[in-house]
Design an enzyme around this catalytic site. Structure first.
Site, PDB file in Angstrom:
ATOM      1  CB  SER A  70      -0.947  -9.360  -9.337  1.00 25.13           C
ATOM      2  OG  SER A  70      -0.720  -8.566  -8.252  1.00 25.13           O
ATOM      3  CB  SER A  71      -5.043 -13.540 -11.095  1.00 25.09           C
ATOM      4  OG  SER A  71      -6.029 -12.999 -10.245  1.00 25.09           O
ATOM      5  CD  GLU A 127      -6.806  -3.790 -11.847  1.00 23.55           C
ATOM      6  OE1 GLU A 127      -7.731  -3.687 -11.028  1.00 23.55           O
ATOM      7  OE2 GLU A 127      -6.209  -4.858 -12.089  1.00 23.55           O
ATOM      8  CG  ASP A 181       1.132   0.541  -5.343  1.00 23.23           C
ATOM      9  OD1 ASP A 181       0.325   0.863  -4.435  1.00 23.23           O
ATOM     10  OD2 ASP A 181       0.891  -0.367  -6.176  1.00 23.23           O
ATOM     11  CG  HIS A 203      -2.084  -0.989   1.008  1.00 23.57           C
ATOM     12  ND1 HIS A 203      -3.230  -0.716   0.293  1.00 23.57           N
ATOM     13  CD2 HIS A 203      -2.198  -2.264   1.440  1.00 23.57           C
ATOM     14  CE1 HIS A 203      -4.011  -1.796   0.304  1.00 23.57           C
ATOM     15  NE2 HIS A 203      -3.405  -2.749   0.987  1.00 23.57           N
ATOM     16  CG  ASP A 217      -0.491  -5.564  -8.250  1.00 18.75           C
ATOM     17  OD1 ASP A 217       0.394  -5.394  -7.383  1.00 18.75           O
ATOM     18  OD2 ASP A 217      -1.701  -5.642  -7.976  1.00 18.75           O
ATOM     19  CB  ALA A 236      -4.046 -16.222  -4.235  1.00 18.76           C
ATOM     20  N   GLY A 237      -4.200 -12.726  -4.071  1.00  9.71           N
ATOM     21  CA  GLY A 237      -3.327 -11.580  -3.819  1.00  9.71           C
ATOM     22  C   GLY A 237      -2.035 -11.683  -4.601  1.00  9.71           C
TER      23      GLY A 237
HETATM   24  C1  GLA Z   1      -3.017  -4.349  -4.852  1.00 11.12           C
HETATM   25  C2  GLA Z   1      -2.871  -3.193  -5.829  1.00 11.12           C
HETATM   26  C3  GLA Z   1      -1.440  -2.656  -5.811  1.00 11.12           C
HETATM   27  C4  GLA Z   1      -0.983  -2.349  -4.387  1.00 11.12           C
HETATM   28  C5  GLA Z   1      -1.276  -3.531  -3.469  1.00 11.12           C
HETATM   29  C6  GLA Z   1      -0.966  -3.220  -2.034  1.00 11.12           C
HETATM   30  O1  GLA Z   1      -2.252  -5.458  -5.254  1.00 11.12           O
HETATM   31  O2  GLA Z   1      -3.185  -3.599  -7.126  1.00 11.12           O
HETATM   32  O3  GLA Z   1      -1.345  -1.518  -6.618  1.00 11.12           O
HETATM   33  O4  GLA Z   1      -1.555  -1.175  -3.912  1.00 11.12           O
HETATM   34  O5  GLA Z   1      -2.618  -3.957  -3.552  1.00 11.12           O
HETATM   35  O6  GLA Z   1       0.393  -2.992  -1.854  1.00 11.12           O
END
Ligand code: GLA
Length: 377
Positions: A124-125, A158, A36, A34, A170, A121-122
């Site tokens: 970044s699919s 996005e 970026d 968080h 991502d 899953a976090g």
């Molecule tokens: C998601 C967002 C990223 C970043 C992260 C947290 O993956 O797509 O831009 O903000 O959350 O670090």
């Protein structure tokens, strides 16, 4: 990376003809969460799983898509102003529209795609999906856009077509990944460095809580708004330019919540620098210590954790893992764990047992291999 032969077969049987194949990966992030969209630093790496597609121009202006994993298809015209309502296909529609807006002569095409990056899953699919299409369209239609521009096209998708006000991490990672290297990106300047990632004694392991992480409709955008409010009150472009002294001076004027959000971000910017230095010394125990601190901040101040993720991090600590924290946007998804080689097997067995005992569902360990960014296959 998945085998692309079945994708080629689907392209042939659904649309006729052969396509060119592309791949773009998901990502991990060692530290810098968080930060970026606050102009801070992030420390991601691409992984060896992601989205693969096969594509061929069809001579018209229609786009025909088939997502093998979802067994869903979609059709839209590149000139269509609205685009599909199915959120999944809006990622691709958005990329097409943004590529056109950037001056790339995109025309109609047929594409079949699928992947092996776990959804929600976090990892970044969605960035992998955007980047795979952006890279493929740029290559197919001679766009000559550089990788950072393609990453920004994914991010704009996005923002404008999906409604998640994400940062650049991502898409940046999916485009710029390099095997066995992590990257430290300064999100204010766009400058980045590769850091070799080859610890002899440690492994990175993800543990997927299997709590579905979905940033669309999550309070992700609210977190960003809090940060922007504080930056505005501090009279700076973003929180990267706000120091501790300024934040403390402002404190009486801020809501308690906004103050805690900003406190987390300032702390996280410092932690990325501490990790960079620790990596240069080869001090992985210090890297791990910073990861635990990040999790505390994400959980208490930024409030993007959940019971399951907190449990996984507590378990990691109890079992002697060097560092652990939730990874990515939060609200579910994975933890990232820095685990000494001697402990990996025991950690994986025990964490799975205790998670099952506590929540009655399975968590899924994922061993991480750092891989290359988007490519033509
Ligand atoms: C998601 C967002 C990223 C970043 C992260 C947290 O993956 O797509 O831009 O903000 O959350 O670090």
């Amino acid at each position: 990376m998945i085998n692309i032969i079945p994708l080629q077969q689907q392209l042939e049987s659904r649309f006729g003809g052969d396509g060119v194949a592309y791949f773009a990966p998901g990502r991990i992030n060692l530290i810098g969460e968080h930060t970026d969209y606050n102009g801070g630093f992030v420390f991601p790496g691409a992984v060896d799983c992601g989205i693969s597609l096969v594509m061929r121009p069809n001579g018209g202006t229609e786009v025909n898509l088939y997502a093998v994993d979802l067994d869903r298809s979609c059709r839209f015209d590149i000139h269509d102003e609205e685009g599909p309502s199915d959120i999944h296909f809006r990622y691709i529609y958005g990329v097409v529209r943004e590529m056109l807006a950037a001056g790339v002569a995109v025309r109609g095409f047929d594409a079949v795609y699928g992947g092996d990056v776990p959804l929600g899953a976090g990892m970044s699919s969605s960035a992998a999906l955007e980047c795979c299409f952006a890279f493929a369209l740029n290559d197919t239609y001679g766009g000559n856009l550089d990788r950072m521009t393609l990453a920004r096209i994914g991010q704009a998708t996005e923002h404008k077509y999906v409604g998640v006000k994400c940062g650049i991490m991502d898409q940046f990672a999916s485009m710029h990944g390099r095997a066995c290297s992590l990257m430290r990106l300064d999100c204010n300047s766009g400058e980045f460095d590769y850091f070799p990632w080859n610890p002899a004694d440690y492994r990175l392991v993800l543990v997927n809580s299997c709590v579905k992480h979905e940033l669309v409709g999550s309070p992700y955008n609210e977190r960003r708004e809090s940060c922007e409010r504080v930056a505005q009150m501090a009279g700076v472009k973003n929180l990267r330019y706000c120091d501790w002294e300024r934040l403390e001076t402002l404190k009486p004027k801020l809501s308690e919540t906004d103050y805690r959000r900003a406190r987390y971000v300032l702390g996280e910017v410092d932690r990325v620098m501490a990790v960079s230095e620790a990596l240069q010394r080869g001090d992985y125990e210090e890297v791990g210590r910073q990861m635990y601190l990040t999790h505390e901040g994400l959980s208490r101040d930024y409030e993007v954790s959940c019971e399951e993720l907190d449990f996984l991090v507590d378990e990691a600590r109890r079992l002697g893992v060097s560092g652990a924290r939730l990874m990515g946007g939060g609200f579910g998804g994975c933890t990232i764990n820095l685990v000494h080689n001697d402990l990996v097997d025991r950690f994986l067995v025990e964490v799975q047992e205790s998670y099952k005992a506590r929540f009655g569902v399975d968590c899924k360990p994922i061993k991480v291999t750092i891989g290359e960014g988007a490519m033509r296959l």
